[in-house]
Design a protein around this motif. Sequence first.
Motif, short mmCIF file in Angstrom:
data_model
loop_
_atom_site.label_atom_id
_atom_site.label_comp_id
_atom_site.label_asym_id
_atom_site.label_seq_id
_atom_site.Cartn_x
_atom_site.Cartn_y
_atom_site.Cartn_z
N PHE A 68 -1.48 7.78 -6.44
CA PHE A 68 -0.05 7.90 -6.76
C PHE A 68 0.76 7.57 -5.50
O PHE A 68 1.57 8.36 -5.02
CB PHE A 68 0.25 9.29 -7.31
N VAL A 69 0.49 6.38 -5.00
CA VAL A 69 1.20 5.85 -3.85
C VAL A 69 2.37 5.03 -4.41
O VAL A 69 2.40 4.70 -5.59
CB VAL A 69 0.23 4.98 -3.01
N SER A 70 3.33 4.70 -3.56
CA SER A 70 4.45 3.90 -4.03
C SER A 70 3.96 2.56 -4.58
O SER A 70 3.18 1.87 -3.92
CB SER A 70 5.44 3.65 -2.89
N PRO A 71 4.41 2.18 -5.79
CA PRO A 71 3.98 0.89 -6.37
C PRO A 71 4.34 -0.28 -5.47
O PRO A 71 3.69 -1.33 -5.55
CB PRO A 71 4.77 0.82 -7.69
N SER A 78 -0.15 0.51 -9.43
CA SER A 78 1.16 0.96 -9.93
C SER A 78 1.09 1.54 -11.34
O SER A 78 2.06 2.10 -11.83
CB SER A 78 2.16 -0.20 -9.89
N ASP A 79 -0.08 1.40 -11.99
CA ASP A 79 -0.24 1.92 -13.35
C ASP A 79 -0.95 3.27 -13.38
O ASP A 79 -1.62 3.62 -14.37
CB ASP A 79 -1.02 0.91 -14.21
N ALA A 80 -0.82 4.06 -12.29
CA ALA A 80 -1.57 5.33 -12.19
C ALA A 80 -1.31 6.24 -13.40
O ALA A 80 -2.24 6.78 -14.00
CB ALA A 80 -1.21 6.04 -10.88
N GLU A 81 -0.03 6.40 -13.78
CA GLU A 81 0.30 7.26 -14.94
C GLU A 81 -0.35 6.74 -16.22
O GLU A 81 -0.94 7.49 -17.00
CB GLU A 81 1.82 7.34 -15.15
N GLN A 82 -0.20 5.42 -16.44
CA GLN A 82 -0.75 4.82 -17.66
C GLN A 82 -2.27 4.98 -17.72
O GLN A 82 -2.84 5.24 -18.79
CB GLN A 82 -0.39 3.33 -17.75
N LEU A 98 -5.55 10.09 -5.56
CA LEU A 98 -4.95 10.16 -4.24
C LEU A 98 -3.44 10.40 -4.40
O LEU A 98 -2.82 9.81 -5.29
CB LEU A 98 -5.18 8.84 -3.52
N ALA A 99 -2.90 11.27 -3.54
CA ALA A 99 -1.45 11.49 -3.52
C ALA A 99 -1.03 11.55 -2.06
O ALA A 99 -1.42 12.48 -1.34
CB ALA A 99 -1.08 12.78 -4.24
N PRO A 100 -0.27 10.58 -1.58
CA PRO A 100 0.01 10.50 -0.15
C PRO A 100 1.06 11.51 0.32
O PRO A 100 1.13 11.80 1.51
CB PRO A 100 0.51 9.07 0.04
N ASN A 101 1.87 12.03 -0.61
CA ASN A 101 2.99 12.89 -0.21
C ASN A 101 3.49 13.68 -1.42
O ASN A 101 2.92 13.60 -2.51
CB ASN A 101 4.14 12.02 0.36
N ARG A 102 4.59 14.44 -1.20
CA ARG A 102 5.09 15.31 -2.26
C ARG A 102 5.47 14.52 -3.52
O ARG A 102 5.20 14.97 -4.64
CB ARG A 102 6.30 16.11 -1.77
N ARG A 103 6.06 13.36 -3.33
CA ARG A 103 6.44 12.53 -4.47
C ARG A 103 5.19 12.14 -5.28
O ARG A 103 5.18 12.21 -6.50
CB ARG A 103 7.17 11.27 -3.96
N GLY A 104 4.11 11.76 -4.55
CA GLY A 104 2.86 11.41 -5.21
C GLY A 104 2.27 12.61 -5.93
O GLY A 104 1.73 12.48 -7.04
N LEU A 105 2.37 13.79 -5.29
CA LEU A 105 1.87 15.01 -5.92
C LEU A 105 2.58 15.28 -7.24
O LEU A 105 1.94 15.57 -8.25
CB LEU A 105 2.06 16.21 -4.98
N ASP A 106 3.92 15.18 -7.21
CA ASP A 106 4.70 15.45 -8.43
C ASP A 106 4.26 14.51 -9.57
O ASP A 106 4.06 14.94 -10.70
CB ASP A 106 6.20 15.27 -8.15
N ARG A 107 4.13 13.23 -9.22
CA ARG A 107 3.69 12.26 -10.24
C ARG A 107 2.27 12.61 -10.73
O ARG A 107 1.99 12.56 -11.93
CB ARG A 107 3.68 10.84 -9.66
#
Lengths: 320, 320
Positions: A68-71, A78-82, A98-107
Amino acid sequence: MAPDTGAVRRPAPHVHPRPDLPAAVRVYEVGPRDGLQAEATVVPTPVKAEFCRRLAAAGVPALELTSFVSPRWIPQLSDAEQLLAVLDLPSDIRRVVLAPNRRGLDRALAAGAAELAVFVSATETFADKNLHTTIDGALESARPVVRGAGAQGLATRGYISMCFGDPWEGAVDTSAVADIAERLLDMGVASISLGDTIGVATPGHVLDLLEALFDRGIRPEITAMHFHDTYGQALANVYAALSAGITEFDSAAGGLGRCPYAAGATGNLATEDLVWMLHGLGIATGIDLDTLTATSRWMSTVIGRPSPSRVVRALTASTS
Amino acid sequence: MAPDTGAVRRPAPHVHPRPDLPAAVRVYEVGPRDGLQAEATVVPTPVKAEFCRRLAAAGVPALELTSFVSPRWIPQLSDAEQLLAVLDLPSDIRRVVLAPNRRGLDRALAAGAAELAVFVSATETFADKNLHTTIDGALESARPVVRGAGAQGLATRGYISMCFGDPWEGAVDTSAVADIAERLLDMGVASISLGDTIGVATPGHVLDLLEALFDRGIRPEITAMHFHDTYGQALANVYAALSAGITEFDSAAGGLGRCPYAAGATGNLATEDLVWMLHGLGIATGIDLDTLTATSRWMSTVIGRPSPSRVVRALTASTS
């Protein structure tokens, strides 16, 4: 035994166990994330899902699915959710994102992630060039991921990159890696994975680094090794790490992925080459080598280049 | 250390010695014979001579030059006499030629050979299919070579093929290999080289075979290992053999050669990959890795295919 002068047999490792090595090893399959991330061919989500399903069918016990890194940073993922939405893997398989930061964690949490991974650097130059921060900055980005995951009852795995050598700084001190491992564990990660991102490690270096970690009380049970085969050293390094009691190794089916610092060189250790050695040593993995090799052959056609795995190449030759 | 944000460094193994491993290893370079023998492109004699000179300049301490086998069997090596006539290597390099039988010995001696090698099989099926004889027959063909060389004060090295697995018979008993090693040594060979002709060995198998030999009083000092990298296991096997005290390893510059039993698969262990590990372990070889890699890059252009060596590929990428 009377010679069989008929057909050539299907090659397989002959089992010769060593009493001083672990009886079982967990293969942590990074092909869908670390492997695909380095491949230029963009793979459609349903194909990625099929890849994960086939890896699960081959008996892979732990799978790193996506990031869940920035697309903008890694369009391939970029299709991590899908991907998570369409995946329906057995619950006894570790499914890590993988989640690099809080934004990635939330996603990742919104997408229903089951286990997280964070990523830090052992060197300032790699932190700067790859993560656009400092060693401290990378650790601070990881902290809310580890905490946030923990608050949901989820474990986080902590990767450390460039644990042996760095393209700019050269050799990396074992004590510097041990410092970062301690900081990650203090932060609450459940386990660490020591990455040889440019593949320069040799077995003595592996044993020295593990000794530095064990001296700090970091146990082999929570320490994984992530070797790259850039200089062909990965399996010798695995063998040395096994002798030190390590029981989790990262690898990519078919050796998927490339070395970003040497065009044309090999990247991730191929899961098939790893499994061949482990099975030859009588070490249980739960993986079926033929199913896995067939999966990598299929993936080779998807990304349009032959697998660099020695085992995939040899078994493909012997069945064609 | 302050990060160097300038140019990428030339990759090199970082030295981490192990007290339990040998301090020095002899690399026995088989590229000109075993490597070229398996290559389809016929290499002119002056180019072979240049290859040998460059290998010597890289510091290779032992070189298998050619084979005095029937030109009908291996056309690539039909210029054995001519090659020896034009070669002018330093006398401190071991210069070995293969001689399969008395006829080969006569030719080798007439050409001024300095050291001989003979070739037997650990399995009946390989003896039949490759040598067109039996295990006993191969040993009897070797006997006059060993005796005739000895009469001239020359040492003979005894190869045993298929020491781990055979394409037709499967796993090979360690005791069967130990029997043949004893018979070769009784015959008067100065040393033996245990060949994993199809590359199926894993480290536990290597240690079991060496234990079987040591139990018969065969010392590690006269035992060399010849691994193929068909399944990517060669370096892990070398590391295991080092731990058992083995100090001579066969390899081919650039991984020259192919696997005759799996089209497209890797054959000989690449000398560069071997040297990278040995130097990383602080084990002296006398070889300059850059000179050797440059030699293999040049040889790749001669035979018209890229080297399968991981080190050659990675170092080529990092210098291009």
